[in-house]
Design a protein around this motif. Structure first.
Motif, PDB file in Angstrom:
ATOM      1  N   MET A   1       0.956  -1.133   0.010  1.00  0.00           N
ATOM      2  CA  MET A   1      -0.091   0.099   0.018  1.00  0.00           C
ATOM      3  C   MET A   1       0.990   1.052  -0.221  1.00  0.00           C
ATOM      4  O   MET A   1       1.708   1.431   0.693  1.00  0.00           O
ATOM      5  CB  MET A   1      -0.720   0.052   1.297  1.00  0.00           C
ATOM      6  CG  MET A   1      -2.094   1.266   1.321  1.00  0.00           C
ATOM      7  SD  MET A   1      -3.073   1.043   2.692  1.00  0.00           S
ATOM      8  CE  MET A   1      -4.054  -0.198   2.300  1.00  0.00           C
ATOM      9  N   THR A   2       0.621   2.052  -1.090  1.00  0.00           N
ATOM     10  CA  THR A   2       1.361   3.462  -0.995  1.00  0.00           C
ATOM     11  C   THR A   2       1.139   4.367   0.018  1.00  0.00           C
ATOM     12  O   THR A   2      -0.027   4.178   0.801  1.00  0.00           O
ATOM     13  CB  THR A   2       1.133   4.072  -2.378  1.00  0.00           C
ATOM     14  OG1 THR A   2      -0.334   4.547  -2.470  1.00  0.00           O
ATOM     15  CG2 THR A   2       1.299   3.165  -3.505  1.00  0.00           C
ATOM     16  N   PRO A   3       1.652   5.197   0.544  1.00  0.00           N
ATOM     17  CA  PRO A   3       1.328   6.200   1.515  1.00  0.00           C
ATOM     18  C   PRO A   3       0.251   6.844   1.301  1.00  0.00           C
ATOM     19  O   PRO A   3      -0.690   7.311   2.268  1.00  0.00           O
ATOM     20  CB  PRO A   3       2.639   7.043   1.782  1.00  0.00           C
ATOM     21  CG  PRO A   3       3.883   6.711   1.255  1.00  0.00           C
ATOM     22  CD  PRO A   3       3.349   5.357   0.067  1.00  0.00           C
ATOM     23  N   ALA A   4      -0.143   7.331   0.066  1.00  0.00           N
ATOM     24  CA  ALA A   4      -1.391   8.250  -0.298  1.00  0.00           C
ATOM     25  C   ALA A   4      -2.621   7.109  -0.137  1.00  0.00           C
ATOM     26  O   ALA A   4      -3.552   7.448   0.313  1.00  0.00           O
ATOM     27  CB  ALA A   4      -1.212   8.301  -1.863  1.00  0.00           C
ATOM     28  N   GLY A  18     -10.796  13.680  11.809  1.00  0.00           N
ATOM     29  CA  GLY A  18      -9.868  13.014  12.535  1.00  0.00           C
ATOM     30  C   GLY A  18      -8.548  12.619  12.048  1.00  0.00           C
ATOM     31  O   GLY A  18      -7.622  12.077  12.419  1.00  0.00           O
ATOM     32  N   VAL A  19      -8.066  13.496  10.933  1.00  0.00           N
ATOM     33  CA  VAL A  19      -6.948  13.190  10.066  1.00  0.00           C
ATOM     34  C   VAL A  19      -5.948  14.211  10.330  1.00  0.00           C
ATOM     35  O   VAL A  19      -6.294  15.516  10.700  1.00  0.00           O
ATOM     36  CB  VAL A  19      -7.047  13.029   8.596  1.00  0.00           C
ATOM     37  CG1 VAL A  19      -7.433  14.412   7.984  1.00  0.00           C
ATOM     38  CG2 VAL A  19      -5.908  12.534   7.902  1.00  0.00           C
ATOM     39  N   ASP A  20      -4.908  14.024  10.467  1.00  0.00           N
ATOM     40  CA  ASP A  20      -3.754  14.635  10.759  1.00  0.00           C
ATOM     41  C   ASP A  20      -3.665  15.731   9.243  1.00  0.00           C
ATOM     42  O   ASP A  20      -3.805  15.126   8.181  1.00  0.00           O
ATOM     43  CB  ASP A  20      -2.237  14.036  10.641  1.00  0.00           C
ATOM     44  CG  ASP A  20      -1.106  14.797  11.115  1.00  0.00           C
ATOM     45  OD1 ASP A  20      -0.812  15.814  10.345  1.00  0.00           O
ATOM     46  OD2 ASP A  20      -0.380  14.343  11.843  1.00  0.00           O
ATOM     47  N   ILE A  25      -2.167  17.881   3.381  1.00  0.00           N
ATOM     48  CA  ILE A  25      -1.175  18.573   2.505  1.00  0.00           C
ATOM     49  C   ILE A  25      -0.631  17.414   1.444  1.00  0.00           C
ATOM     50  O   ILE A  25      -0.549  17.768   0.282  1.00  0.00           O
ATOM     51  CB  ILE A  25       0.109  19.357   3.455  1.00  0.00           C
ATOM     52  CG1 ILE A  25      -0.592  20.411   4.208  1.00  0.00           C
ATOM     53  CG2 ILE A  25       1.163  19.527   2.503  1.00  0.00           C
ATOM     54  CD1 ILE A  25       0.444  20.925   5.351  1.00  0.00           C
ATOM     55  N   TYR A  26      -0.245  16.448   1.970  1.00  0.00           N
ATOM     56  CA  TYR A  26       0.432  15.507   1.223  1.00  0.00           C
ATOM     57  C   TYR A  26      -0.404  15.034  -0.015  1.00  0.00           C
ATOM     58  O   TYR A  26      -0.132  14.927  -1.107  1.00  0.00           O
ATOM     59  CB  TYR A  26       0.857  14.019   1.977  1.00  0.00           C
ATOM     60  CG  TYR A  26       1.509  13.088   1.326  1.00  0.00           C
ATOM     61  CD1 TYR A  26       2.848  12.871   1.395  1.00  0.00           C
ATOM     62  CD2 TYR A  26       0.923  12.107   0.498  1.00  0.00           C
ATOM     63  CE1 TYR A  26       3.627  11.902   0.745  1.00  0.00           C
ATOM     64  CE2 TYR A  26       1.313  11.138  -0.227  1.00  0.00           C
ATOM     65  CZ  TYR A  26       2.786  10.939  -0.101  1.00  0.00           C
ATOM     66  OH  TYR A  26       3.318   9.931  -0.734  1.00  0.00           O
ATOM     67  N   LEU A  27      -1.713  14.765   0.387  1.00  0.00           N
ATOM     68  CA  LEU A  27      -2.630  14.457  -0.514  1.00  0.00           C
ATOM     69  C   LEU A  27      -3.093  15.493  -1.667  1.00  0.00           C
ATOM     70  O   LEU A  27      -3.157  15.237  -2.841  1.00  0.00           O
ATOM     71  CB  LEU A  27      -3.994  13.735   0.111  1.00  0.00           C
ATOM     72  CG  LEU A  27      -3.746  12.487   0.605  1.00  0.00           C
ATOM     73  CD1 LEU A  27      -4.918  12.213   1.588  1.00  0.00           C
ATOM     74  CD2 LEU A  27      -3.592  11.318  -0.281  1.00  0.00           C
ATOM     75  N   ALA A  28      -3.152  16.683  -1.093  1.00  0.00           N
ATOM     76  CA  ALA A  28      -3.336  17.672  -1.991  1.00  0.00           C
ATOM     77  C   ALA A  28      -2.309  17.884  -3.104  1.00  0.00           C
ATOM     78  O   ALA A  28      -2.557  17.933  -4.354  1.00  0.00           O
ATOM     79  CB  ALA A  28      -3.663  19.108  -1.234  1.00  0.00           C
ATOM     80  N   LYS A  29      -1.129  17.870  -2.522  1.00  0.00           N
ATOM     81  CA  LYS A  29       0.125  18.052  -3.549  1.00  0.00           C
ATOM     82  C   LYS A  29       0.045  16.583  -4.515  1.00  0.00           C
ATOM     83  O   LYS A  29       0.359  16.851  -5.643  1.00  0.00           O
ATOM     84  CB  LYS A  29       1.471  17.825  -2.692  1.00  0.00           C
ATOM     85  CG  LYS A  29       1.667  19.200  -2.045  1.00  0.00           C
ATOM     86  CD  LYS A  29       3.208  19.337  -1.743  1.00  0.00           C
ATOM     87  CE  LYS A  29       3.239  19.102  -0.309  1.00  0.00           C
ATOM     88  NZ  LYS A  29       4.681  19.338   0.098  1.00  0.00           N
ATOM     89  N   ALA A  30      -0.434  15.490  -4.047  1.00  0.00           N
ATOM     90  CA  ALA A  30      -0.303  14.161  -4.667  1.00  0.00           C
ATOM     91  C   ALA A  30      -1.376  14.446  -5.854  1.00  0.00           C
ATOM     92  O   ALA A  30      -1.352  14.042  -7.003  1.00  0.00           O
ATOM     93  CB  ALA A  30      -0.509  12.959  -4.022  1.00  0.00           C
ATOM     94  N   TYR A 108      -8.162  24.775   4.594  1.00  0.00           N
ATOM     95  CA  TYR A 108      -7.392  25.449   3.435  1.00  0.00           C
ATOM     96  C   TYR A 108      -6.280  26.453   3.648  1.00  0.00           C
ATOM     97  O   TYR A 108      -5.391  26.264   2.952  1.00  0.00           O
ATOM     98  CB  TYR A 108      -8.627  26.731   3.204  1.00  0.00           C
ATOM     99  CG  TYR A 108      -9.437  26.099   2.191  1.00  0.00           C
ATOM    100  CD1 TYR A 108      -9.612  25.001   1.765  1.00  0.00           C
ATOM    101  CD2 TYR A 108     -10.486  27.059   1.819  1.00  0.00           C
ATOM    102  CE1 TYR A 108     -10.635  24.665   0.929  1.00  0.00           C
ATOM    103  CE2 TYR A 108     -11.426  26.799   0.865  1.00  0.00           C
ATOM    104  CZ  TYR A 108     -11.585  25.561   0.310  1.00  0.00           C
ATOM    105  OH  TYR A 108     -12.540  25.115  -0.624  1.00  0.00           O
ATOM    106  N   ALA A 109      -6.016  26.704   5.065  1.00  0.00           N
ATOM    107  CA  ALA A 109      -4.789  27.594   5.513  1.00  0.00           C
ATOM    108  C   ALA A 109      -3.673  26.559   5.057  1.00  0.00           C
ATOM    109  O   ALA A 109      -2.443  27.075   4.932  1.00  0.00           O
ATOM    110  CB  ALA A 109      -5.048  27.966   7.071  1.00  0.00           C
ATOM    111  N   ASP A 110      -3.649  25.337   5.325  1.00  0.00           N
ATOM    112  CA  ASP A 110      -2.685  24.354   5.063  1.00  0.00           C
ATOM    113  C   ASP A 110      -2.509  23.984   3.914  1.00  0.00           C
ATOM    114  O   ASP A 110      -1.168  23.741   3.366  1.00  0.00           O
ATOM    115  CB  ASP A 110      -2.944  23.042   5.772  1.00  0.00           C
ATOM    116  CG  ASP A 110      -3.360  22.991   7.373  1.00  0.00           C
ATOM    117  OD1 ASP A 110      -2.508  23.661   7.986  1.00  0.00           O
ATOM    118  OD2 ASP A 110      -3.997  22.397   7.850  1.00  0.00           O
TER     119      ASP A 110
END
Length: 125
Positions: A1-4, A18-20, A25-30, A108-110
């Motif tokens: 399983m990939t990180p995404a 409930g998510v970090d 940020i990681y998923l938005a960039k992905a 959004y700020a993130d």
């Protein structure tokens, strides 16, 4: 399983609330820069609609090329509920359409700093 995939699975299990924020940020960039197309059919959990809502929301940002936005939204469409929910706590109409557990506004700020054309110019496609 990939990180995404792991992060998407965590959202499907625990909800956006409930998510970090680092996951967001990681998923938005992905999605924006690495053409990630979340497969909602491969996700199981009570908050799978949160993944659909989050991904659909990102598809509306102008940093995502139009063709990639169409692909993303087409991949999500079969999983979108037929009618919006009537949750007064959801301010975003798209969140109501997806029956999401919360809006993405707190995130959004993130992610805003990563959706600028200036930032995108430095990322390979």
């Amino acid at each position: 399983m990939t990180p995404a995939q792991k992060m998407l699975s965590d959202i499907a299990q625990n909800g956006l609330h409930g998510v970090d924020h680092e996951y967001i940020i990681y998923l938005a960039k992905a999605i924006w820069y690495y053409d990630l197309l979340p497969d909602l059919g491969a996700l199981d959990g009570p908050f799978r609609n949160d993944v659909g809502y989050f991904s659909d929301s990102l598809a509306h940002f102008s940093v995502l090329p139009a063709e990639q936005s169409r692909k993303l939204r087409a991949a999500l469409l079969p999983y979108k509920p037929a009618a919006p929910c009537d949750d007064p706590d959801l301010n975003d109409p798209l969140a109501r359409e997806w029956h999401s557990s919360c809006d993405i506004m707190p995130f959004y700020a993130d992610i805003l700093q990563f959706q600028t054309r200036h930032y995108a110019a430095g990322w390979p496609r």
